[in-house]
Write a protein that holds these residues in place. Sequence first.
Motif, PDB file in Angstrom:
ATOM      1  N   GLY A   1       0.639  -1.342  -0.010  1.00  0.00           N
ATOM      2  CA  GLY A   1      -0.069  -0.284   0.359  1.00  0.00           C
ATOM      3  C   GLY A   1       0.587   1.424   0.371  1.00  0.00           C
ATOM      4  N   ALA A   2       0.262   2.042   0.197  1.00  0.00           N
ATOM      5  CA  ALA A   2       1.506   4.065   0.220  1.00  0.00           C
ATOM      6  C   ALA A   2       1.488   3.857   1.222  1.00  0.00           C
ATOM      7  CB  ALA A   2      -0.337   4.967   0.231  1.00  0.00           C
ATOM      8  N   CYS A   3       2.958   4.492   1.054  1.00  0.00           N
ATOM      9  CA  CYS A   3       4.015   4.490   2.388  1.00  0.00           C
ATOM     10  C   CYS A   3       4.068   6.179   2.719  1.00  0.00           C
ATOM     11  CB  CYS A   3       5.239   3.895   2.125  1.00  0.00           C
ATOM     12  SG  CYS A   3       6.108   5.756   1.226  1.00  0.00           S
ATOM     13  N   LEU A   4       4.821   6.785   3.415  1.00  0.00           N
ATOM     14  CA  LEU A   4       4.274   7.231   4.793  1.00  0.00           C
ATOM     15  C   LEU A   4       4.501   8.950   3.594  1.00  0.00           C
ATOM     16  CD1 LEU A   4       3.830   9.469   6.878  1.00  0.00           C
ATOM     17  CD2 LEU A   4       6.180   9.640   6.771  1.00  0.00           C
ATOM     18  N   ARG A   5       5.700   8.518   2.081  1.00  0.00           N
ATOM     19  CA  ARG A   5       5.971   9.672   1.028  1.00  0.00           C
ATOM     20  C   ARG A   5       4.743   9.830   0.065  1.00  0.00           C
ATOM     21  NH1 ARG A   5      11.539  10.752   0.424  1.00  0.00           N
ATOM     22  NH2 ARG A   5      10.607  12.926  -1.004  1.00  0.00           N
ATOM     23  N   CYS A   6       4.113   8.739   0.336  1.00  0.00           N
ATOM     24  CA  CYS A   6       2.661   8.629  -0.986  1.00  0.00           C
ATOM     25  C   CYS A   6       1.888   9.726  -0.383  1.00  0.00           C
ATOM     26  CB  CYS A   6       2.134   7.621  -0.681  1.00  0.00           C
ATOM     27  SG  CYS A   6       3.391   6.667  -2.049  1.00  0.00           S
ATOM     28  N   LEU A   7       1.797   9.938   0.848  1.00  0.00           N
ATOM     29  CA  LEU A   7       0.600  10.799   1.695  1.00  0.00           C
ATOM     30  C   LEU A   7       2.070  12.021   1.577  1.00  0.00           C
ATOM     31  CD1 LEU A   7      -1.072  11.224   3.920  1.00  0.00           C
ATOM     32  CD2 LEU A   7       0.130   9.880   5.703  1.00  0.00           C
ATOM     33  N   ILE A   8       2.774  12.596   2.255  1.00  0.00           N
ATOM     34  CA  ILE A   8       3.833  13.409   2.587  1.00  0.00           C
ATOM     35  C   ILE A   8       5.055  13.852   1.796  1.00  0.00           C
ATOM     36  CG2 ILE A   8       4.490  14.958   3.798  1.00  0.00           C
ATOM     37  CD1 ILE A   8       3.767  13.395   6.317  1.00  0.00           C
ATOM     38  N   PRO A   9       4.792  13.754   0.068  1.00  0.00           N
ATOM     39  CA  PRO A   9       6.018  13.417  -0.559  1.00  0.00           C
ATOM     40  C   PRO A   9       7.057  14.839  -0.088  1.00  0.00           C
ATOM     41  CG  PRO A   9       3.771  15.157  -1.683  1.00  0.00           C
ATOM     42  CD  PRO A   9       3.216  14.036  -1.067  1.00  0.00           C
ATOM     43  N   GLU A  10       7.515  15.571   0.262  1.00  0.00           N
ATOM     44  CA  GLU A  10       8.054  16.349   0.005  1.00  0.00           C
ATOM     45  C   GLU A  10       8.419  16.395   1.371  1.00  0.00           C
ATOM     46  OE1 GLU A  10       8.928  18.893  -2.206  1.00  0.00           O
ATOM     47  OE2 GLU A  10       7.373  18.155  -3.510  1.00  0.00           O
ATOM     48  N   THR A  11      10.323  16.697   1.553  1.00  0.00           N
ATOM     49  CA  THR A  11      10.565  16.650   2.865  1.00  0.00           C
ATOM     50  C   THR A  11      10.856  18.018   3.718  1.00  0.00           C
ATOM     51  OG1 THR A  11      12.597  17.235   1.407  1.00  0.00           O
ATOM     52  CG2 THR A  11      12.156  14.510   2.520  1.00  0.00           C
ATOM     53  N   ASN A  12      10.654  19.141   2.681  1.00  0.00           N
ATOM     54  CA  ASN A  12      10.542  20.640   3.262  1.00  0.00           C
ATOM     55  C   ASN A  12       9.666  20.641   4.108  1.00  0.00           C
ATOM     56  OD1 ASN A  12      10.327  20.787   0.846  1.00  0.00           O
ATOM     57  ND2 ASN A  12      11.201  22.779   0.262  1.00  0.00           N
ATOM     58  N   ASN A  13       8.398  19.886   4.433  1.00  0.00           N
ATOM     59  CA  ASN A  13       7.401  20.087   4.952  1.00  0.00           C
ATOM     60  C   ASN A  13       7.264  21.198   6.159  1.00  0.00           C
ATOM     61  OD1 ASN A  13       4.613  20.362   7.503  1.00  0.00           O
ATOM     62  ND2 ASN A  13       4.028  18.064   4.844  1.00  0.00           N
ATOM     63  N   GLN A  14       6.018  22.674   5.331  1.00  0.00           N
ATOM     64  CA  GLN A  14       6.222  23.805   6.153  1.00  0.00           C
ATOM     65  C   GLN A  14       5.684  23.785   7.743  1.00  0.00           C
ATOM     66  OE1 GLN A  14       7.189  26.663   4.389  1.00  0.00           O
ATOM     67  NE2 GLN A  14       8.224  25.260   3.055  1.00  0.00           N
ATOM     68  N   ASN A  15       4.682  22.067   7.951  1.00  0.00           N
ATOM     69  CA  ASN A  15       4.549  21.978   9.524  1.00  0.00           C
ATOM     70  C   ASN A  15       5.833  21.862   9.917  1.00  0.00           C
ATOM     71  OD1 ASN A  15       1.793  23.173   8.450  1.00  0.00           O
ATOM     72  ND2 ASN A  15       1.706  21.013   7.814  1.00  0.00           N
ATOM     73  N   GLU A  16       6.674  21.734   9.655  1.00  0.00           N
ATOM     74  CA  GLU A  16       7.841  21.306   9.738  1.00  0.00           C
ATOM     75  C   GLU A  16       8.900  22.833  10.434  1.00  0.00           C
ATOM     76  OE1 GLU A  16       7.680  18.035  11.794  1.00  0.00           O
ATOM     77  OE2 GLU A  16       9.618  17.477  11.926  1.00  0.00           O
ATOM     78  N   SER A  17       9.058  22.886  12.105  1.00  0.00           N
ATOM     79  CA  SER A  17       9.627  24.016  12.795  1.00  0.00           C
ATOM     80  C   SER A  17      10.032  23.752  13.921  1.00  0.00           C
ATOM     81  CB  SER A  17       8.938  25.382  12.986  1.00  0.00           C
ATOM     82  OG  SER A  17       7.773  25.065  13.456  1.00  0.00           O
ATOM     83  N   CYS A  18      10.618  24.623  14.652  1.00  0.00           N
ATOM     84  CA  CYS A  18      11.253  24.612  15.709  1.00  0.00           C
ATOM     85  C   CYS A  18      10.509  24.786  16.869  1.00  0.00           C
ATOM     86  CB  CYS A  18      12.853  25.194  16.107  1.00  0.00           C
ATOM     87  SG  CYS A  18      13.521  24.362  14.951  1.00  0.00           S
TER      88      CYS A  18
END
Length: 342
Positions: free
Chosen positions: A168-185
């Motif tokens: 089935g789908a993996c996590l990168r199928c769900l979130i393809p971009e690694t530089n996700n804007q929701n990731e912050s400090c």
Amino acid sequence: MNKNDLARFSRQLLMQDIGYEGMEKLMNSKVAIVGCGALGSTQAEILARAGIKKIKVIDRDYVDLSNLHRTHMITEKDAIDTLPKAIACKKWIKEIDSSIEVESVIDDFDSTNAEKFLNNVDLIIDGTDNLESRFLINDFSVKYNIPWIYAGVSSWYGNVMFIKPNQGACLRCLIPETNNQNESCDIIPSIGTMTTLVSSISSNLAIRYLAGNEVPYGVLFVIDGRDISLEKIKITKNEKCPTCGLHQYEFLEKKISRNVVRICGTHAIEIRPEKFLNIDFIKKINKIKEKFNVISINKYSIRVQRDTIQIVLMNNGLGIVEGINDVNIAKKLYDELFNIII
């Protein structure tokens, strides 16, 4: 299954889709939980009570008072003692069932050790709080064909997805971009009810899978804690997904140098020794007290203070210098403490 197990799991043996055969499968399973904070500790507790007899917990952090409102199996004393989370989880799992084999790993989880830490397990469960670690788990899962469960919480909301690699789908199928804007400090807001809800759903999927049942894979469970609602969204496998489609494992292959790093979302700096040791703090306590104010000490860690800066040093040599952003000063203080101890 012995007489004690039959008594302990008598109600679970009556469950449809578990029974004696499913219970035997659960007891012979090995699970790795990456992260032993709010999610990981709750997942570890549920799985321990369900009869999983081999559990590995991986976490570099230590128990803090700010963890107590949402983290299971830890106490105020664990925070006062600066007990490593992986050790606290192990301690309380053994209190639940002394026959469980618990392997506790006090270390960062990254590309230098992921394959070693996750080797030879039946299922990986996400107890982390960042996408980088999740993408790394996802790489390992697809490459070695070991399923994992993604779980995340933010405020009143949570997500869970069972990932069956190469089907089935993996996590990168769900979130393809690694530089996700929701990731912050920024520190992520959270409440104990949501971490418990998400942990319960992810652990429920784990128990059903390990007991030999079919579970929905590639389905994202979206939990809304404000409205008390659950939505299921089918995620389509992307044939051009960099991980499960093209089999490019960029996170497993990522080269990193992390002898000294700033810890995201804090005024703290992590310092890693050239090689891990096995330090006996008690033997050097008098020399340490000559240079630092000792806040807490146990066989696994020591917390010391100088002026407004505190240092937590694990017995493997991993150190966290708190209350400072200057890497050079942090490294100098760490080296001074480290040289006293070794």
